[in-house]
Write a protein that holds these residues in place. Sequence first.
Motif, PDB file in Angstrom:
ATOM      1  N   UNK A  23       1.547  -4.119  -3.001  1.00 42.42           N
ATOM      2  CA  UNK A  23       2.482  -4.629  -4.009  1.00 42.42           C
ATOM      3  C   UNK A  23       2.380  -3.846  -5.308  1.00 42.42           C
ATOM      4  N   UNK A  24       1.161  -3.509  -5.698  1.00 41.52           N
ATOM      5  CA  UNK A  24       0.966  -2.671  -6.887  1.00 41.52           C
ATOM      6  C   UNK A  24       1.692  -1.343  -6.701  1.00 41.52           C
ATOM      7  N   UNK A  25       1.559  -0.755  -5.512  1.00 41.69           N
ATOM      8  CA  UNK A  25       2.213   0.518  -5.249  1.00 41.69           C
ATOM      9  C   UNK A  25       3.725   0.432  -5.348  1.00 41.69           C
ATOM     10  N   UNK A  26       4.312  -0.575  -4.701  1.00 42.89           N
ATOM     11  CA  UNK A  26       5.768  -0.724  -4.748  1.00 42.89           C
ATOM     12  C   UNK A  26       6.261  -1.013  -6.159  1.00 42.89           C
ATOM     13  N   UNK A  27       5.476  -1.746  -6.915  1.00 41.29           N
ATOM     14  CA  UNK A  27       5.879  -2.095  -8.282  1.00 41.29           C
ATOM     15  C   UNK A  27       5.743  -0.917  -9.244  1.00 41.29           C
ATOM     16  N   UNK A  28       4.662  -0.121  -9.084  1.00 40.02           N
ATOM     17  CA  UNK A  28       4.375   0.931 -10.048  1.00 40.02           C
ATOM     18  C   UNK A  28       5.140   2.226  -9.796  1.00 40.02           C
ATOM     19  N   UNK A  29       5.382   2.559  -8.538  1.00 37.10           N
ATOM     20  CA  UNK A  29       5.969   3.869  -8.230  1.00 37.10           C
ATOM     21  C   UNK A  29       7.271   4.142  -8.985  1.00 37.10           C
ATOM     22  N   UNK A  30       8.241   3.213  -8.974  1.00 35.34           N
ATOM     23  CA  UNK A  30       9.496   3.519  -9.676  1.00 35.34           C
ATOM     24  C   UNK A  30       9.379   3.479 -11.196  1.00 35.34           C
ATOM     25  N   UNK A  31       8.262   2.974 -11.703  1.00 35.87           N
ATOM     26  CA  UNK A  31       8.061   2.920 -13.148  1.00 35.87           C
ATOM     27  C   UNK A  31       7.359   4.152 -13.701  1.00 35.87           C
ATOM     28  N   UNK A  32       6.594   4.823 -12.840  1.00 38.85           N
ATOM     29  CA  UNK A  32       5.827   5.982 -13.299  1.00 38.85           C
ATOM     30  C   UNK A  32       6.361   7.308 -12.762  1.00 38.85           C
ATOM     31  N   UNK A  33       7.067   7.278 -11.638  1.00 38.13           N
ATOM     32  CA  UNK A  33       7.614   8.488 -11.034  1.00 38.13           C
ATOM     33  C   UNK A  33       9.140   8.401 -11.012  1.00 38.13           C
ATOM     34  N   UNK A  34       9.783   9.553 -11.033  1.00 39.24           N
ATOM     35  CA  UNK A  34      11.239   9.604 -10.855  1.00 39.24           C
ATOM     36  C   UNK A  34      11.502   9.680  -9.357  1.00 39.24           C
ATOM     37  N   UNK A  35      11.830   8.546  -8.774  1.00 37.16           N
ATOM     38  CA  UNK A  35      12.057   8.485  -7.334  1.00 37.16           C
ATOM     39  C   UNK A  35      13.497   8.855  -7.007  1.00 37.16           C
ATOM     40  N   UNK A  36      13.741   9.357  -5.798  1.00 34.94           N
ATOM     41  CA  UNK A  36      15.108   9.705  -5.403  1.00 34.94           C
ATOM     42  C   UNK A  36      15.957   8.494  -5.014  1.00 34.94           C
ATOM     43  N   UNK A  37      15.353   7.309  -5.025  1.00 37.69           N
ATOM     44  CA  UNK A  37      16.098   6.071  -4.759  1.00 37.69           C
ATOM     45  C   UNK A  37      15.398   4.927  -5.468  1.00 37.69           C
ATOM     46  N   UNK A  38      16.166   3.940  -5.861  1.00 40.17           N
ATOM     47  CA  UNK A  38      15.557   2.731  -6.406  1.00 40.17           C
ATOM     48  C   UNK A  38      14.853   1.960  -5.289  1.00 40.17           C
ATOM     49  N   UNK A  39      13.874   1.177  -5.676  1.00 43.60           N
ATOM     50  CA  UNK A  39      13.127   0.358  -4.726  1.00 43.60           C
ATOM     51  C   UNK A  39      13.222  -1.100  -5.163  1.00 43.60           C
ATOM     52  N   UNK A  40      13.514  -1.975  -4.223  1.00 41.57           N
ATOM     53  CA  UNK A  40      13.545  -3.404  -4.508  1.00 41.57           C
ATOM     54  C   UNK A  40      12.538  -4.124  -3.614  1.00 41.57           C
ATOM     55  N   UNK A  41      11.657  -4.880  -4.229  1.00 44.20           N
ATOM     56  CA  UNK A  41      10.677  -5.674  -3.486  1.00 44.20           C
ATOM     57  C   UNK A  41      11.372  -6.965  -3.047  1.00 44.20           C
ATOM     58  N   UNK A  42      11.974  -6.927  -1.861  1.00 43.62           N
ATOM     59  CA  UNK A  42      12.898  -7.983  -1.450  1.00 43.62           C
ATOM     60  C   UNK A  42      12.194  -9.251  -0.984  1.00 43.62           C
ATOM     61  N   UNK A  43      11.226  -9.114  -0.043  1.00 45.32           N
ATOM     62  CA  UNK A  43      10.658 -10.319   0.561  1.00 45.32           C
ATOM     63  C   UNK A  43       9.258 -10.026   1.079  1.00 45.32           C
ATOM     64  N   UNK A  44       8.351 -10.994   0.927  1.00 45.31           N
ATOM     65  CA  UNK A  44       7.022 -10.919   1.512  1.00 45.31           C
ATOM     66  C   UNK A  44       6.903 -12.037   2.538  1.00 45.31           C
TER      67      UNK A  44
END
Length: 397
Positions: A23-44
């Motif tokens: 969860x930390x990884x999914x949350x932090x990656x789009x905030x610290x890196x310029x990703x080629x796509x947005x990421x949404x944490x949809x469901x656990x």
Amino acid sequence: MTQDRRPLRVAMIGYGFMGATHSVGWRQAPRMFVLPAEVEMAVVVGRNADAVADAAATWGWAESSTDWREVIARDDIDVVDIVTPGDSHAEIAIAALAAGKHVLCEKPLANTVAEAEAMADAAARAEAKGMRSMVGFTYRRVPAVTLLRDLIAEGVVGTVQQVRAAYRQDWLVDPGMPLAWRLQKEHAGSGALGDIGAHIIDMTQFVTGQKVEAVTGVLDTIVTQRPLQGAGSGLSGTAGEGVGDVTVDDVAIFTGRLAGGALASFEATRFATGRKNALTIEVSGSAGALAFDLEDLNSLQFYDRTTPEDRQGFTKILVTEPVHPYVSAWWPAGHMLGYEHGFTHQVVDLVTAVVDGTSPHPSFEDGLSVQRVLAAVEESSENDSTWVRTEAPAKVR
């Protein structure tokens, strides 16, 4: 963001310790890196409705569910992240790939070689249709470990002659530690061997670029019975009434022969009193040596045999410069990274591969390679430490 595409929506199956780190990884990656796509944490997803709802609220998932089959059937889910115990990896991963999802699966890939082969076959079929899959050997993405691999590939140690790898913990030294799922073969597949030994097998193959071709070793269970699990779960659960049998190993010690001919020694133990999370690897070569210690994860030790004798000795490389792998997205030079950052880098690499249409690593084939080594160590131990071959020699990408 520079991309022009809809977000990748992620479902995570499982919510224990690894659920927190992913969860930390999914949350932090789009905030610290310029990703080629947005990421949404949809469901656990988890079996306990209240607990998984709490996890969703704590870690930032939009919703929770108790039915992984329903979730992977949803059209709005693009990526399935599997952080469940090993006995469910194959079923979930194969179903998710068949449903057209990209898959990230925690290590070890499966509990048996047969399961891992089925997963690798499913991944190959899915890749032909554009689906990507990756196994979570996250220590590859510690910047110092990636640099270690790069330096060996550049030839700075010359010909690899010997490898020493160990992963030592002590969380089972107390015989009163409850019988968690990691101590039951039907859930975990194996004990220290698969749980932490898998990491040092993968790291050895990754940094040297060579497969482990054959092994000889021994497994041992030091505490054979433990209190049954009471309240709580995972490593923090309390003891209940009665005892149950420990059906996995506590210690695994083995030797491997690499494809290039070098010997490698491996130790995986959860009975190393005083060692909390001590992963080390040292690669000795004809021209020098490199060493890494997870408890000092922002540095490498480098020995260069080509320097004058009066200046020889291991020197410390501080792996915090912007030119080092992954580091430029983080802090100024000298400002340290930690355990959790590897999970962020994992997301970066997976999302990039999904968008670019490339094959991420470590692949399910890489996970299968490790699984074959694990099985060979078990076979060797059962047959009085005879040498057991793993697979035909091949290079690790």
